[in-house]
Scaffold this active site. Sequence first.
Site, PDB file in Angstrom:
ATOM      1  CB  CYS A  91     -25.123  -5.691   8.844  1.00 52.99           C
ATOM      2  SG  CYS A  91     -25.889  -5.649  10.458  1.00 52.99           S
ATOM      3  CB  CYS A 132     -34.633  -6.939  13.913  1.00 53.55           C
ATOM      4  SG  CYS A 132     -33.799  -6.422  12.406  1.00 53.55           S
ATOM      5  CB  CYS A 152     -26.664  -1.877   9.491  1.00 52.82           C
ATOM      6  SG  CYS A 152     -26.102  -0.225   9.899  1.00 52.82           S
TER       7      CYS A 152
END
Length: 255
Positions: free
Chosen positions: A191, A198, A119
Amino acid sequence: MTLAHQHPIPPSPMPEALRLLGDETRWRLIGELRWSDRQVGELCERLDLPQNLVSYHLGVLRQAGLVRAHRSDADGRVLYYALDLAALQRQIQSISSALALPTRAAPPSSMEGPVLFICTRNSARSQIAEAWLRHLSGGRIITRSAGTAPASVQPLAIQVMAEAGIDIGYQRAKRIADVIEPAPAVVVTVCDLAREECSATLDAPLCLHWSIPDPVAVSGSESERLAAFRAARDDLRLRVEGLLGLLPTISINPN
């Protein structure tokens, strides 16, 4: 002996779950969402279906309570669709109960390599997911977590996990670079912002996304903030239990 005497118990009514799951398009949507939360466009692309058909059946599944939508924390114009595992379990149980089917434990996983949860801050959601997988797998699965911009672990995350009997007070926030070795077999972003930051650089055999609302972003009273952390904790437990059910069905070697 009459047939009535041979079968004194009348058959149960057909469970509504069979009508919901018996449609091929809905079945395919559920199968895709069983692995990862998706946007409508992603579902259309992955299933090669027109958007109007996907949107219609998502509406049916949402009305039945099997699918829920979450507006992206990164881009409020985007909706992520997720399977409500608890509701699906209840529907499947209704079929099992109607037919008096026995249950059996899932076979051991043949997966090699850690599971990595990511996250943004690695301060709550990914830490909770890491702890749940370690606990629920009995330590059999190597589990890590990291953040794209790590910060300290949230005290309320520690508190709500302690309520569930799990100590995460010793866990620390980490950068992705700190946990990339050994190479993960599964990467789960928990999240929306981390997924968008990424997703292009993640290199794992299996990359999944769980669109979990950020409890840290909830303001208000202490009880309201605690409720948000408890909701994230309970949602992540269901997601991790679901992941544990999926892993034995695949063979993943990250090397």
